[in-house]
Motif scaffolding. Structure first.
Motif, short mmCIF file in Angstrom:
data_model
loop_
_atom_site.label_atom_id
_atom_site.label_comp_id
_atom_site.label_asym_id
_atom_site.label_seq_id
_atom_site.Cartn_x
_atom_site.Cartn_y
_atom_site.Cartn_z
N LEU A 75 0.83 -1.21 0.00
CA LEU A 75 0.00 0.00 0.00
C LEU A 75 0.87 1.25 0.00
CD1 LEU A 75 -2.82 1.26 0.12
CD2 LEU A 75 -2.69 1.11 2.62
N ALA A 76 1.93 1.23 0.78
CA ALA A 76 2.82 2.40 0.85
C ALA A 76 3.51 2.65 -0.50
CB ALA A 76 3.86 2.21 1.95
N TRP A 77 3.90 1.57 -1.19
CA TRP A 77 4.53 1.73 -2.50
C TRP A 77 3.54 2.28 -3.52
CZ3 TRP A 77 8.77 2.98 -4.48
CH2 TRP A 77 9.17 2.63 -5.78
N GLN A 78 2.31 1.82 -3.45
CA GLN A 78 1.26 2.37 -4.32
C GLN A 78 1.11 3.87 -4.07
OE1 GLN A 78 -2.68 0.33 -4.79
NE2 GLN A 78 -3.48 2.15 -3.76
N ASP A 79 1.09 4.27 -2.80
CA ASP A 79 0.97 5.69 -2.46
C ASP A 79 2.19 6.47 -2.93
OD1 ASP A 79 -1.47 5.20 -1.31
OD2 ASP A 79 -0.75 5.30 0.77
N TRP A 80 3.37 5.88 -2.75
CA TRP A 80 4.60 6.60 -3.13
C TRP A 80 4.63 6.85 -4.64
CZ3 TRP A 80 8.70 7.55 0.54
CH2 TRP A 80 9.75 8.29 0.00
N LEU A 81 4.33 5.81 -5.42
CA LEU A 81 4.36 5.98 -6.87
C LEU A 81 3.31 6.97 -7.34
CD1 LEU A 81 4.94 2.32 -8.12
CD2 LEU A 81 6.59 4.20 -8.05
N GLY A 82 2.12 6.92 -6.75
CA GLY A 82 1.07 7.86 -7.13
C GLY A 82 1.40 9.28 -6.76
N THR A 83 2.19 9.44 -5.71
CA THR A 83 2.59 10.77 -5.24
C THR A 83 3.78 11.29 -6.03
OG1 THR A 83 1.76 10.25 -3.03
CG2 THR A 83 3.34 12.06 -3.20
N ALA A 84 4.77 10.44 -6.25
CA ALA A 84 6.01 10.87 -6.91
C ALA A 84 5.79 11.22 -8.38
CB ALA A 84 7.06 9.76 -6.79
N GLY A 85 5.01 10.42 -9.07
CA GLY A 85 4.77 10.68 -10.48
C GLY A 85 6.02 10.61 -11.35
N PHE A 86 6.91 9.69 -11.05
CA PHE A 86 8.15 9.58 -11.84
C PHE A 86 7.82 9.48 -13.34
CE2 PHE A 86 9.66 7.31 -7.83
CZ PHE A 86 10.45 8.37 -7.41
N ASP A 87 8.42 10.37 -14.14
CA ASP A 87 8.07 10.37 -15.56
C ASP A 87 9.23 10.79 -16.46
OD1 ASP A 87 8.26 13.06 -14.94
OD2 ASP A 87 6.24 13.59 -15.59
N ARG A 88 10.46 10.74 -15.95
CA ARG A 88 11.61 11.19 -16.71
C ARG A 88 12.65 10.08 -16.79
NH1 ARG A 88 12.35 17.06 -13.59
NH2 ARG A 88 10.48 18.04 -14.47
N PRO A 89 13.44 10.06 -17.88
CA PRO A 89 14.52 9.07 -17.95
C PRO A 89 15.48 9.18 -16.77
CG PRO A 89 14.18 10.09 -20.09
CD PRO A 89 13.34 10.86 -19.12
N GLU A 90 15.72 10.40 -16.30
CA GLU A 90 16.66 10.58 -15.19
C GLU A 90 16.08 10.17 -13.84
OE1 GLU A 90 15.33 14.86 -16.37
OE2 GLU A 90 15.57 12.88 -17.30
N ASP A 91 14.85 9.66 -13.83
CA ASP A 91 14.26 9.19 -12.58
C ASP A 91 14.69 7.76 -12.22
OD1 ASP A 91 12.85 11.46 -11.78
OD2 ASP A 91 11.10 10.96 -13.00
N GLU A 92 15.62 7.19 -12.97
CA GLU A 92 16.04 5.82 -12.67
C GLU A 92 16.59 5.70 -11.25
OE1 GLU A 92 19.32 2.44 -14.04
OE2 GLU A 92 19.08 4.27 -15.23
N TRP A 93 17.58 6.52 -10.92
CA TRP A 93 18.15 6.43 -9.58
C TRP A 93 17.19 6.94 -8.51
CZ3 TRP A 93 21.59 3.17 -8.25
CH2 TRP A 93 22.59 2.77 -9.14
N PRO A 94 16.46 8.05 -8.72
CA PRO A 94 15.46 8.43 -7.72
C PRO A 94 14.46 7.32 -7.41
CG PRO A 94 15.86 10.27 -9.19
CD PRO A 94 16.63 9.10 -9.74
N ARG A 95 14.01 6.61 -8.42
CA ARG A 95 13.05 5.52 -8.18
C ARG A 95 13.71 4.39 -7.40
NH1 ARG A 95 8.15 3.39 -11.48
NH2 ARG A 95 7.92 1.28 -10.67
N ARG A 96 14.96 4.05 -7.72
CA ARG A 96 15.66 3.01 -6.95
C ARG A 96 15.80 3.43 -5.48
NH1 ARG A 96 20.75 0.60 -10.43
NH2 ARG A 96 19.74 0.47 -12.48
N TRP A 97 16.14 4.70 -5.28
CA TRP A 97 16.26 5.19 -3.91
C TRP A 97 14.91 5.13 -3.19
CZ3 TRP A 97 19.80 6.78 -0.35
CH2 TRP A 97 21.13 6.84 -0.75
N ALA A 98 13.85 5.50 -3.88
CA ALA A 98 12.53 5.48 -3.27
C ALA A 98 12.17 4.07 -2.80
CB ALA A 98 11.48 5.99 -4.27
N GLU A 99 12.44 3.09 -3.65
CA GLU A 99 12.10 1.71 -3.28
C GLU A 99 12.97 1.23 -2.12
OE1 GLU A 99 10.60 -2.32 -5.47
OE2 GLU A 99 11.80 -0.88 -6.62
N ALA A 100 14.25 1.57 -2.14
CA ALA A 100 15.13 1.18 -1.03
C ALA A 100 14.71 1.86 0.26
CB ALA A 100 16.58 1.53 -1.38
N TYR A 101 14.35 3.13 0.16
CA TYR A 101 13.91 3.85 1.37
C TYR A 101 12.62 3.26 1.92
CZ TYR A 101 12.20 7.47 4.46
OH TYR A 101 11.71 8.14 5.55
#
Length: 556
Positions: A75-101
């Motif tokens: 549920l938290a990951w669903q909320d995080w993705l819906g909130t973050a709205g990652f939509d750029r090629p450079e979001d690769e590392w931010p998304r990895r960090w988000a999942e690790a966090y």
């Protein structure tokens, strides 16, 4: 002007805030010798975290379970993705960090902090409630855990660890050392250079002198940048302000001291580091001028419950999901379309007593002092908490009247121009008041208020019983002028999961690490466009710990 002799260390940490302390503590625990630099005087040791409420994002915690909150990593990951709205090629590392966090927040984080002596208030707050669809922005459940002792209480064990390492000769603290450049050798960062600033006895958070007394050069096997974001530098905020938010307000308040100026991000970028997502920022829409300011343009954020009526500068009600405490970025975007930089809360004394809290350690002395008696007196007794009442009495943004026409007159007097027509404000107030006459309603905010009161902690401590704003028994009426309050940098230096800063091509910039807000709390922006709250302090800890461990391994 003299030049200090070049010095060797295993690592240099630039910035003595929470991220820098976490990194330094990890390095010292691994037996590495560290020089910790900060341009501010020693009395500002701990940085911005000192002024915070100490809120931390946890998933499926014992505190949540005791409040009958059913949370999960999914549920938290669903909320995080819906909130973050990652939509750029450079979001690769931010998304990895988000999942690790998120894995950390749902796993080791709480016990890691408890082992250091950190404790939490028993009730869990519900920040950024969202107000859109299930896979959209916001927290589906309460996750905001307030540290016992607020920001100072959270800082305490990390300050103690660094001080102990200093006594053991592993850490050298150098305040009033301003880094002006990174030194490189064969493409690797090998040290820093800058100026020693004159001693200054200013109070914590106040602007300090920039008088230079000497230059310095330091060498080390690794340099960690943990010097914060850009929130205190309005010029830089405006330079990075995205078109999607409309024009930046002509006047903004500062939620952080002036020394939060973004210098080290620019210095690292000049040296060759990759900076991504600089247009992603987190500014609050419920800022009020501090009647007893510490730094320039000092603003305080109201942490509102859901019941205040939110009007724009001309008296029109803000649309869903722009309700108090629901969707900060959507509200900021809407304000950008109005042509004005301020908005209004209209509420009652009954609402202010139950729903108004103020962000910051100094605005919550009961929790900061770790006094249970003080907390019970402030939070359970009749009336608003003393800091809220002080703002109501002394704050320049508050208007208090017994009838609506006088309230509107006072609101216009405060802005100096008659932007508000009484008939428009009356229409909005009466329209919502009528929705409280039935258990049924089509008003999305009234639905949200009733839904919030189904959470026991909100019903008891946070959300007033629904009532008409024009009910004399709930009065007097109160209007609060709200400003945009600069706060967090969501983009920053791009880093991998070891905290290594990357070059524009994606390769590690050897010898350079980053943590905290300077790295967008990890990866150059693990929050994406929005934050779920409670993730900034936790992001400093997680990224600081990762950078400290990564640097310790590299210089062994």
């Amino acid at each position: 002007m003299s030049t200090a002799r070049a010095t060797e260390a295993d690592a240099i940490v630039v910035g003595a805030g929470l991220a820098g302390l976490a990194a330094t503590a990890e390095l010292a625990a691994a037996g590495r010798k560290v020089i910790l630099l900060d341009q501010e005087p020693e009395q500002s040791f701990g940085g911005q975290a000192f002024w915070s409420l100490g809120g931390l994002f946890l998933v499926d915690s014992p505190e949540q379970r005791r409040m009958r909150i059913r949370d999960s990593r999914e549920l938290a990951w669903q909320d995080w993705l819906g909130t973050a709205g990652f939509d750029r090629p450079e979001d690769e590392w931010p998304r990895r960090w988000a999942e690790a966090y998120l894995d950390w927040a749902a796993g080791e984080k709480r016990e890691w902090l408890r082992a250091k002596g950190v404790r939490f208030l028993p009730h869990v707050g519900w920040a950024e409630r969202g107000g859109q669809l299930a896979d959209g922005p916001g927290n589906s459940v309460p996750r905001f855990h307030i540290s016992w002792g607020t920001g100072p209480g959270l800082l305490e064990p990390f300050v103690a660890e660094v001080r102990e390492a200093e006594r053991q000769g592993l850490v050298e603290l150098r305040f009033r050392h301003r880094v002006d450049g990174l030194t490189t050798t064969d493409g690797a960062v090998t040290g820093v250079a800058g100026m020693v600033l004159a001693p200054d006895g200013c109070a914590r958070g106040q602007p300090s002198s920039r008088e230079e007394t000497a230059s310095f050069e330091l060498r080390a096997g690794a340099v960690i940048v943990s010097a914060g974001g850009i929130g205190g530098n309005h010029e830089l905020v405006r330079r990075n302000w995205p078109e999607r938010l409309g024009p930046a307000p002509i006047r903004m308040l500062s939620g952080v001291p002036a020394h939060v100026d973004g210098r080290m991000i620019e210095i690292a970028q000049t040296a060759g580091a990759s900076v991504i997502n600089p247009d992603r920022m987190w500014h609050y829409t419920e800022g009020i001028e501090n009647w007893d300011p510490i730094w320039p343009l000092h603003g305080i954020r109201i942490l509102p419950g859901p019941s205040s009526l939110w009007l724009d500068a001309t008296g029109r009600r803000l649309p869903p999901p722009c309700f108090p405490g629901f969707d900060t970025l959507a509200t900021l975007q809407h304000i950008g379309t109005t042509g004005y930089g301020h908005t209004w809360f209209v509420l009652t004394q009954k609402i202010v007593e139950k729903e108004f809290a103020l962000s910051g350690s100094e605005q919550n002395p009961d929790i900061t002092s770790k006094s249970l008696r003080a907390v019970l007196k402030a939070r359970v007794a009749k009336g608003a908490p003393a800091p809220v009442e002080a703002f109501k009495q002394h704050g320049v943004d508050f208007v208090v009247e017994t009838d609506l026409r006088a309230l509107v007159d006072g609101m216009n007097a405060l802005t100096g121009e008659p932007l508000l027509a009484y008939e428009q404000v009356e229409h909005e107030v009466l329209a919502r008041d009528r929705e409280n006459d039935n258990p049924f309603t089509k008003d999305a905010q009234v639905v949200a208020i009733r839904g919030a009161r189904k959470y026991f902690a909100d019903k008891v401590t946070r959300v007033a019983a629904p009532h008409r704003l024009l009910d004399p028994k709930a009065g007097p009426l109160i209007a609060v002028r709200l400003h945009v309050l600069t706060r967090k940098t969501l983009g920053g230096l791009e880093t991998d999961l070891q905290g290594r800063v990357l070059l524009p091509g994606g390769e590690p910039f050897r010898g350079l690490y980053a943590a905290g807000e300077a790295s967008g709390f990890g990866g150059g922006g693990m929050h994406g466009y929005r934050a779920l709250e409670g993730t900034f302090l936790g992001g400093c800890l997680f990224s600081g710990r990762a950078a400290g461990r990564g640097a310790a391994d590299a210089v062994r």
